[in-house]
Design a protein around this motif. Structure first.
Motif, short mmCIF file in Angstrom:
data_model
loop_
_atom_site.label_atom_id
_atom_site.label_comp_id
_atom_site.label_asym_id
_atom_site.label_seq_id
_atom_site.Cartn_x
_atom_site.Cartn_y
_atom_site.Cartn_z
N PHE A 38 10.07 4.36 -3.88
CA PHE A 38 9.53 5.47 -4.64
C PHE A 38 9.21 5.03 -6.11
CE2 PHE A 38 11.63 7.69 -1.33
CZ PHE A 38 10.61 8.75 -0.99
N THR A 39 9.88 3.88 -6.73
CA THR A 39 9.56 3.58 -7.99
C THR A 39 9.24 2.25 -8.47
OG1 THR A 39 11.91 2.83 -8.33
CG2 THR A 39 11.49 5.52 -8.55
N GLU A 40 8.94 1.77 -9.55
CA GLU A 40 8.39 0.47 -9.88
C GLU A 40 9.66 -0.46 -9.61
OE1 GLU A 40 8.20 0.02 -14.51
OE2 GLU A 40 7.33 1.95 -13.85
N GLN A 41 10.81 0.16 -10.11
CA GLN A 41 12.04 -0.73 -9.82
C GLN A 41 12.49 -1.09 -8.39
OE1 GLN A 41 13.96 -2.15 -12.66
NE2 GLN A 41 14.42 -3.42 -10.75
N ILE A 66 1.58 -0.28 -6.78
CA ILE A 66 1.12 -0.06 -8.09
C ILE A 66 0.23 1.32 -7.72
CG2 ILE A 66 -1.16 -1.33 -8.18
CD1 ILE A 66 -0.40 -1.91 -10.93
N TYR A 67 -0.33 1.45 -6.66
CA TYR A 67 -1.10 2.77 -6.37
C TYR A 67 0.11 4.06 -6.90
CZ TYR A 67 -2.25 7.04 -3.79
OH TYR A 67 -2.46 8.33 -3.77
N ILE A 68 1.15 3.65 -6.04
CA ILE A 68 2.07 4.79 -5.84
C ILE A 68 2.71 5.05 -7.33
CG2 ILE A 68 4.68 5.21 -5.22
CD1 ILE A 68 2.49 5.80 -2.88
N CYS A 69 2.91 4.23 -8.02
CA CYS A 69 3.56 4.36 -9.49
C CYS A 69 2.39 4.91 -10.38
CB CYS A 69 3.77 2.97 -10.13
SG CYS A 69 5.24 2.11 -9.12
N SER A 70 1.18 4.63 -10.14
CA SER A 70 0.08 4.90 -10.97
C SER A 70 -0.25 6.43 -10.56
CB SER A 70 -1.23 4.21 -10.70
OG SER A 70 -1.34 2.82 -11.24
N SER A 71 -0.06 6.85 -9.30
CA SER A 71 -0.10 8.32 -8.94
C SER A 71 0.71 9.20 -9.53
CB SER A 71 -0.37 8.32 -7.16
OG SER A 71 1.09 8.38 -6.99
N LYS A 72 1.57 8.75 -10.15
CA LYS A 72 2.80 9.55 -10.76
C LYS A 72 2.50 9.80 -12.45
CE LYS A 72 5.95 8.69 -6.95
NZ LYS A 72 6.93 7.84 -6.56
N ILE A 73 1.70 8.88 -12.88
CA ILE A 73 1.38 9.00 -14.23
C ILE A 73 0.73 10.38 -14.74
CG2 ILE A 73 0.02 7.75 -16.01
CD1 ILE A 73 -0.04 5.26 -14.65
N LYS A 74 1.61 10.97 -15.58
CA LYS A 74 1.05 12.28 -15.90
C LYS A 74 0.11 12.21 -17.32
CE LYS A 74 4.98 14.35 -13.46
NZ LYS A 74 4.03 14.75 -12.38
N THR A 75 -1.04 12.14 -17.12
CA THR A 75 -1.95 12.32 -18.32
C THR A 75 -3.52 12.33 -17.84
OG1 THR A 75 -2.80 10.82 -20.14
CG2 THR A 75 -2.41 9.60 -18.44
N CYS A 86 -1.14 -1.02 -17.06
CA CYS A 86 -1.07 -2.36 -17.23
C CYS A 86 0.44 -2.64 -17.44
CB CYS A 86 -1.91 -2.64 -18.46
SG CYS A 86 -3.50 -2.68 -18.33
N ARG A 87 1.28 -1.74 -18.10
CA ARG A 87 2.60 -2.16 -18.16
C ARG A 87 3.35 -2.32 -16.83
NH1 ARG A 87 7.20 0.06 -17.30
NH2 ARG A 87 6.38 1.76 -16.45
N ILE A 88 3.00 -1.35 -15.85
CA ILE A 88 3.39 -1.40 -14.55
C ILE A 88 3.09 -2.74 -13.74
CG2 ILE A 88 3.81 -0.44 -12.37
CD1 ILE A 88 3.31 2.12 -13.76
N LYS A 89 1.90 -3.06 -14.08
CA LYS A 89 1.06 -4.36 -13.52
C LYS A 89 2.05 -5.66 -13.92
CE LYS A 89 -2.62 -7.47 -13.44
NZ LYS A 89 -3.82 -7.87 -14.06
N VAL A 90 2.30 -5.55 -15.23
CA VAL A 90 3.10 -6.92 -15.95
C VAL A 90 4.44 -6.83 -15.20
CG1 VAL A 90 4.12 -7.93 -17.98
CG2 VAL A 90 1.88 -6.94 -17.96
N LEU A 106 -2.73 -7.42 -7.55
CA LEU A 106 -2.59 -6.43 -8.77
C LEU A 106 -3.72 -6.66 -9.67
CD1 LEU A 106 1.07 -7.11 -9.71
CD2 LEU A 106 0.21 -5.01 -8.78
N ASP A 107 -4.43 -7.56 -9.74
CA ASP A 107 -5.70 -7.87 -10.52
C ASP A 107 -6.90 -7.21 -9.96
OD1 ASP A 107 -4.56 -9.54 -12.40
OD2 ASP A 107 -5.21 -11.64 -11.45
N ARG A 108 -7.05 -7.04 -8.60
CA ARG A 108 -7.85 -6.40 -7.63
C ARG A 108 -7.85 -4.87 -8.10
NH1 ARG A 108 -9.35 -7.54 -1.73
NH2 ARG A 108 -10.15 -5.54 -1.85
N MET A 109 -6.47 -4.30 -8.11
CA MET A 109 -6.36 -2.90 -8.46
C MET A 109 -6.68 -2.46 -10.07
SD MET A 109 -4.97 -1.73 -5.55
CE MET A 109 -4.07 -0.19 -5.95
N GLU A 110 -6.70 -3.64 -10.92
CA GLU A 110 -6.98 -3.50 -12.11
C GLU A 110 -8.54 -3.44 -12.24
OE1 GLU A 110 -6.47 -5.05 -16.65
OE2 GLU A 110 -5.60 -6.20 -15.11
#
Length: 340
Positions: A38-41, A66-75, A86-90, A106-110
């Motif tokens: 569920f998480t980046e970790q 990274i899709y799962i993590c990005s889907s949870k970004i609240k902004t 980008c932080r999650i990608k690194v 990850l580059d493709r997703m970016e």
């Protein structure tokens, strides 16, 4: 797809698309257990600890992750969303440095984000989902074509040797090095496969023999130091291995021990084939000397798989996860595009 393997889903999304689901390969062959990430970790740990492994499968897991993590970004701000992405990608890209598919996915997703930066954040999230699913589908298509191209170089009844695991468990379907074996199995080729145990993590013993046996393929497990013996006896007519990174000059990084198999194959006059999707080719990497080789914990050599420690305390341990096979030892590199 061979029906006995169809139920093994190496990497997928759950029904609600809020978690990556993987088959925990550290528990095979004793247990088939699926784990939700569920998480980046969670995703970083799964890649680093080899719960999901194999260059293409790592790329798929990273894209889904990274899709799962990005889907949870609240902004609703693109800039804030992109900075967090980008932080999650690194963070995720540091899980394993040698396999090119991790960073490439990850580059493709970016790139998908940047191509759609004029859209709203919810729309961008949907674009990321489409890209992740495309990466998976492209891998499945590539693997089958790799199998077709590899099978064209083989004959029925051949003895084939493979190292590590480059089969169904390492990709979306079929595998890379094992794709010709599975297509041959479907068409009655009757290959006899010798699988190196692949120390120290035993991917050949635990994973390759597991999936080949499940698929009904004639497979014999051997220790890594038995390769010369079976070649000397004339039991092997081709070597099929996967790859984690192909340099621009044709040098190949693969699981530790691969280069030794290549040396033996050259001595005994046996074709040595490297099979992998074009996504493993890194044109920014000029040669094998430029490939960063991951070094892993000493405990994998001294303690893992043993009831008690098998080496003296404080002994120095060198534990590279990969080695580089120079291009001059490679008979051909087989991709979905053809045979080089």
């Amino acid at each position: 797809m061979i029906k006995e393997l169809a139920g093994l889903k190496t990497v997928c999304l759950n029904e609600t698309k809020d978690a990556v689901v993987i088959l925990d390969q550290t528990l095979l062959p004793e247990k088939e257990i699926y784990v939700s990430l569920f998480t980046e970790q969670d995703i970083w740990d799964a890649i680093f600890k080899l719960k999901v492994r194999g260059a293409p499968a790592i790329g798929i897991a990273a894209a889904y992750g990274i899709y799962i993590c990005s889907s949870k970004i609240k902004t609703s701000s693109f800039e804030q969303f992109y900075n967090e992405f980008c932080r999650i990608k690194v963070f995720l890209s540091g899980a394993r440095p040698t396999a090119v598919n991790l960073v490439a996915a990850l580059d493709r997703m970016e790139r998908r984000i940047l191509l759609n930066k004029e859209k709203s954040v919810p729309q961008i999230k949907q674009e990321l989902l489409k890209e992740a699913l495309a990466i998976r589908e492209e891998d499945a298509t590539a693997c089958r074509q790799i199998g077709e191209n590899g099978l064209a170089l083989l004959r029925p009844g051949m003895g084939v040797l493979t190292h590590c695991n480059a089969g169904h468990l390492a990709v979306s379907e079929y595998g890379t090095a094992l794709a010709p074996v599975y297509l041959g199995q479907e068409r009655g080729f009757g290959f006899k496969v010798f699988a190196d145990e692949t120390r120290p993590l035993l991917q050949g013993a635990r994973l390759t023999t597991y999936e080949l046996q499940r698929a009904g393929v004639d497979v014999t497990l051997i220790c890594d130091n038995m390769v010369s013996s079976v070649m000397q006896k004339g039991w092997v007519q081709a070597v099929l291995v996967g790859c984690d990174r192909i340099a621009a000059n044709g040098d190949v990084a693969n699981k530790i021990g691969t280069s030794g198999v290549a040396v033996l194959a050259r001595y005994y006059g046996i074709p040595f084939y490297v099979l992998g999707p074009t996504s493993t080719i890194d044109m920014q990497c000029p040669d094998g000397k430029s490939i960063v080789i991951e070094e892993r914990h000493p405990e994998e050599v001294t303690d893992m798989w043993y009831n008690r420690r098998m080496a003296p305390e404080k002994v120095k341990v060198y534990n590279p996860a990969f080695d580089v096979t120079p291009r001059e030892l490679i008979t051909a590199i087989i991709t979905e595009k053809g045979v080089w």
